[in-house]
Write an enzyme that holds these catalytic residues in place. Sequence first.
Site, PDB file in Angstrom:
ATOM      1  N   GLU A 123       0.842  -1.200   0.000  1.00  0.00           N
ATOM      2  CA  GLU A 123       0.000   0.000   0.000  1.00  0.00           C
ATOM      3  C   GLU A 123       0.872   1.242   0.000  1.00  0.00           C
ATOM      4  O   GLU A 123       2.003   1.214   0.516  1.00  0.00           O
ATOM      5  CB  GLU A 123      -0.909   0.013   1.231  1.00  0.00           C
ATOM      6  CG  GLU A 123      -0.138   0.111   2.532  1.00  0.00           C
ATOM      7  CD  GLU A 123      -1.009  -0.111   3.758  1.00  0.00           C
ATOM      8  OE1 GLU A 123      -1.086   0.831   4.560  1.00  0.00           O
ATOM      9  OE2 GLU A 123      -1.567  -1.202   3.930  1.00  0.00           O
ATOM     10  N   LYS A 125       2.636   4.544   1.139  1.00  0.00           N
ATOM     11  CA  LYS A 125       2.986   5.094   2.458  1.00  0.00           C
ATOM     12  C   LYS A 125       2.646   6.581   2.433  1.00  0.00           C
ATOM     13  O   LYS A 125       3.348   7.384   1.828  1.00  0.00           O
ATOM     14  CB  LYS A 125       4.462   4.880   2.758  1.00  0.00           C
ATOM     15  CG  LYS A 125       4.883   5.327   4.149  1.00  0.00           C
ATOM     16  CD  LYS A 125       6.349   5.009   4.402  1.00  0.00           C
ATOM     17  CE  LYS A 125       6.760   5.426   5.810  1.00  0.00           C
ATOM     18  NZ  LYS A 125       6.666   6.889   6.003  1.00  0.00           N
ATOM     19  N   ASP A 127       2.296  10.364   3.378  1.00  0.00           N
ATOM     20  CA  ASP A 127       3.130  11.322   4.099  1.00  0.00           C
ATOM     21  C   ASP A 127       2.216  12.284   4.843  1.00  0.00           C
ATOM     22  O   ASP A 127       1.907  13.379   4.379  1.00  0.00           O
ATOM     23  CB  ASP A 127       4.036  12.074   3.123  1.00  0.00           C
ATOM     24  CG  ASP A 127       5.096  12.896   3.853  1.00  0.00           C
ATOM     25  OD1 ASP A 127       5.257  12.716   5.076  1.00  0.00           O
ATOM     26  OD2 ASP A 127       5.764  13.714   3.190  1.00  0.00           O
ATOM     27  N   TYR A 233      -5.613   2.134   7.804  1.00  0.00           N
ATOM     28  CA  TYR A 233      -4.824   1.024   7.269  1.00  0.00           C
ATOM     29  C   TYR A 233      -4.395   0.010   8.327  1.00  0.00           C
ATOM     30  O   TYR A 233      -3.741  -0.980   8.020  1.00  0.00           O
ATOM     31  CB  TYR A 233      -3.575   1.540   6.544  1.00  0.00           C
ATOM     32  CG  TYR A 233      -2.698   2.479   7.344  1.00  0.00           C
ATOM     33  CD1 TYR A 233      -1.965   2.032   8.447  1.00  0.00           C
ATOM     34  CD2 TYR A 233      -2.599   3.822   7.000  1.00  0.00           C
ATOM     35  CE1 TYR A 233      -1.170   2.886   9.183  1.00  0.00           C
ATOM     36  CE2 TYR A 233      -1.796   4.693   7.723  1.00  0.00           C
ATOM     37  CZ  TYR A 233      -1.085   4.214   8.825  1.00  0.00           C
ATOM     38  OH  TYR A 233      -0.299   5.070   9.555  1.00  0.00           O
ATOM     39  N   LYS A 321      11.113   2.716   0.608  1.00  0.00           N
ATOM     40  CA  LYS A 321      11.138   4.156   0.355  1.00  0.00           C
ATOM     41  C   LYS A 321      11.515   4.440  -1.102  1.00  0.00           C
ATOM     42  O   LYS A 321      12.238   3.677  -1.744  1.00  0.00           O
ATOM     43  CB  LYS A 321      12.147   4.831   1.295  1.00  0.00           C
ATOM     44  CG  LYS A 321      11.900   4.576   2.771  1.00  0.00           C
ATOM     45  CD  LYS A 321      10.579   5.139   3.253  1.00  0.00           C
ATOM     46  CE  LYS A 321      10.605   6.639   3.388  1.00  0.00           C
ATOM     47  NZ  LYS A 321      11.398   7.134   4.530  1.00  0.00           N
ATOM     48  N   CYS A 426      51.036   0.175   4.197  1.00  0.00           N
ATOM     49  CA  CYS A 426      50.272   1.081   5.051  1.00  0.00           C
ATOM     50  C   CYS A 426      50.773   2.513   4.859  1.00  0.00           C
ATOM     51  O   CYS A 426      51.981   2.761   4.947  1.00  0.00           O
ATOM     52  CB  CYS A 426      50.413   0.665   6.513  1.00  0.00           C
ATOM     53  SG  CYS A 426      49.649   1.820   7.681  1.00  0.00           S
ATOM     54  N   CYS A 429      52.543   3.554   8.528  1.00  0.00           N
ATOM     55  CA  CYS A 429      53.779   2.965   9.064  1.00  0.00           C
ATOM     56  C   CYS A 429      54.610   2.225   8.017  1.00  0.00           C
ATOM     57  O   CYS A 429      55.667   1.665   8.341  1.00  0.00           O
ATOM     58  CB  CYS A 429      53.450   2.016  10.218  1.00  0.00           C
ATOM     59  SG  CYS A 429      52.581   0.505   9.714  1.00  0.00           S
ATOM     60  N   CYS A 444      46.699  -3.400   7.265  1.00  0.00           N
ATOM     61  CA  CYS A 444      48.075  -3.146   7.669  1.00  0.00           C
ATOM     62  C   CYS A 444      48.533  -4.253   8.603  1.00  0.00           C
ATOM     63  O   CYS A 444      47.825  -4.630   9.538  1.00  0.00           O
ATOM     64  CB  CYS A 444      48.169  -1.794   8.371  1.00  0.00           C
ATOM     65  SG  CYS A 444      49.732  -1.513   9.227  1.00  0.00           S
ATOM     66  N   CYS A 450      52.053   0.363  14.248  1.00  0.00           N
ATOM     67  CA  CYS A 450      51.345   1.313  13.385  1.00  0.00           C
ATOM     68  C   CYS A 450      50.650   2.331  14.281  1.00  0.00           C
ATOM     69  O   CYS A 450      49.768   1.986  15.068  1.00  0.00           O
ATOM     70  CB  CYS A 450      50.322   0.593  12.512  1.00  0.00           C
ATOM     71  SG  CYS A 450      49.343   1.714  11.477  1.00  0.00           S
TER      72      CYS A 450
END
Length: 703
Positions: A123, A125, A127, A233, A321, A426, A429, A444, A450
């Site tokens: 159904e 939604k 607002d 609803y 949505k 990395c 280091c 790393c 490090c």
Amino acid sequence: MTPIDQLSEQEAKSELVQLEKQLDAANSAYHQNDAPELSDATYDALKRRNADIEARFPHLKSEDSPSEKVGAAPVEGFGKIQHAVRMLSLSNAFDDEDVKDFDKSIRSFLGMNGPEPLSYTAEPKIDGLSLSLRYEKGILIQAATRGDGATGENVTANARTISDIPQIIDNAPDVLEIRGEVYMSHSDFEALNERQTERGGKTFSNPRNAAAGSLRQLDEEITRARPLLFFAYAWGEISEPLAKSQTEAIARLQGFGFSTNPLTKTCVGTNAMVAHYRKIEAQRSTLGYDIDGVVYKVDDLALQARLGFRSTTPRWAIAHKFPAELAWTRLEGIDIQVGRTGALSPVARLHPVTVGGVVVSNATLHNEDYIKGLDSKGENIRDGKDIRVGDWVQVYRAGDVIPKIADVDLNKRPEETKPFVFPDQCPICNSDAIREEGDAVRRCSGGLICAAQAVERLKHFVGRSGFDIEGLGAKQVEQFYQDGWVKEPADIFLLREKYGSGLQQLKNREGWGEKSADNLFQAIDLKKTIPLNRLIFALGIRHVGENSAKLLAQNYTTWDGFEAAMKNATVGNGAAWDALMAIDGVGAVLAASVVQVFHQDAEAASIKRLTDLLTIEDVVPTAPSDSPVAGKIVVFSGTLEKMSRAEAKATAEALGAKVSGSVSAKTDLLVAGPGAGSKAKKAADLGVETIDEDGWLSLIGAE
């Protein structure tokens, strides 16, 4: 914005505080003041960001978390009405895969392993503003807004002025709470604003604000003059069932005289659900009223009852949505960030662009495969287009505060661009950055050498669900690390000893005085006594979150027992490993991670230096409840015919039982269905009580 998998404990804690303020303000603006300050997409993104951080740092979740709230508290000026049945919100889906995952979760919870499809209603939604109407013996006696889900505002007099709401219902149950949405059509909204302008009154920014503001007037005559509409609803408290299905119940609501949405449809399977979503989406601009998605609900009301509720949402419903806004901009650079576990995470630096009402300058790039145009299975995404510095990229923010890159425009790619080369060292280091087989992330290998990892581990250590030392937060940890005062957790508890009183050296630093320095040392001393589960969590072992730390603590009960078991365990075999794997909720990945820490000399030595300075509290068993299975260790085996394994486990845990995945001498009860096999035999050998599914249902009073 820092990717979630790179957030430090302190950063997460700070961000959750800010998110709570933002979401509380947004809820108040939306639900109390009828003047939302954020777009729906932005609000959804903030809420998803909050939930994702809480999922990674569950111990940081506050009792007043936005994820545990629905709406906002009633405003002063209205009487308050306690909802007999809470008015919950809905969880969200943002794409077709989310809808399929929703269906899978339903089927998994219900133990539906066959191919038969489930029926859902779909159904629009609306607002608008949620409203609950209570009828007793067919007469409308009260109307309440959602409020905070538990308590709403008494708007009975105002609701009586809405023509869509019947004052009297024939053939209704003695108690009937009808729930739905108050809204305003586009044409009525435009006409209202014209009248307001002519009178020099306040105009409204959108129909939702107009509807909410009109319903929540202290003078019902103002509401009467506003063109409000109502779609029914759902329902709350009822004295007798309305029907056997959502579809039949909606038809009955229509029979009572309520308007129900004509686009509501029963769909069999996810393909039909998504198809109806597309149909509604195509009609969105011509409906004459605002909608922001499509709501799916399991049609069978008996299944809805079995599925039940989470803290703020039903398991049997979800809101799909509509997409958030997209925008195009230039990718100006790619930075590599290093997290607590050594994960190298790429972040896109973008030319600032507005997306969904928010200015965006950073976006997550997930990992090196994502940059190459590949997913976790090595299959193409974005049609296999890689991402390069200088590219014109499409950015979106659907469902997450962290923006993401959806597409690349190859027609605008500069000729001089080159494929991005992900570092194998990395950037902090220079240690090798290793990507293990099956892992999407490169890490790393430097460990404590490090600086990035060391600092993030220390922040985690002093975090809220770790040692939570007052006055020692992220900023102080960074300062002490840079000054060489604190390089590992044990150093924190040696500060006073190493630096005398510490006052002379500390009080002269920026932000410190004699009192604040003394308070810090006192706070550190207070935390030399720590519960076992908090210590395990604070160590920052990869894959060990707050819940798994509690599981380990509850199982081993003492630090000495836990440490000895981990040192005696060998990954993949042996009695100590089997005992660890037998803990329900502990999998092979987590188990291996914990065991390996205690077999690494440097790590183990660091932990030993720490624990020698602490008093570690043993785990005290919790007092049993009145449930016949409270405090008992229960194992489910074989096929359960009247409920799924997930449903059985959830029920047992809700009654205070501990559910284990294997039978041992500690097991109190085995619930065995057909095909129980070796577990039933082991239970018999150990003398463990064994009952069938009917016996279990009888025991817990669920026959």
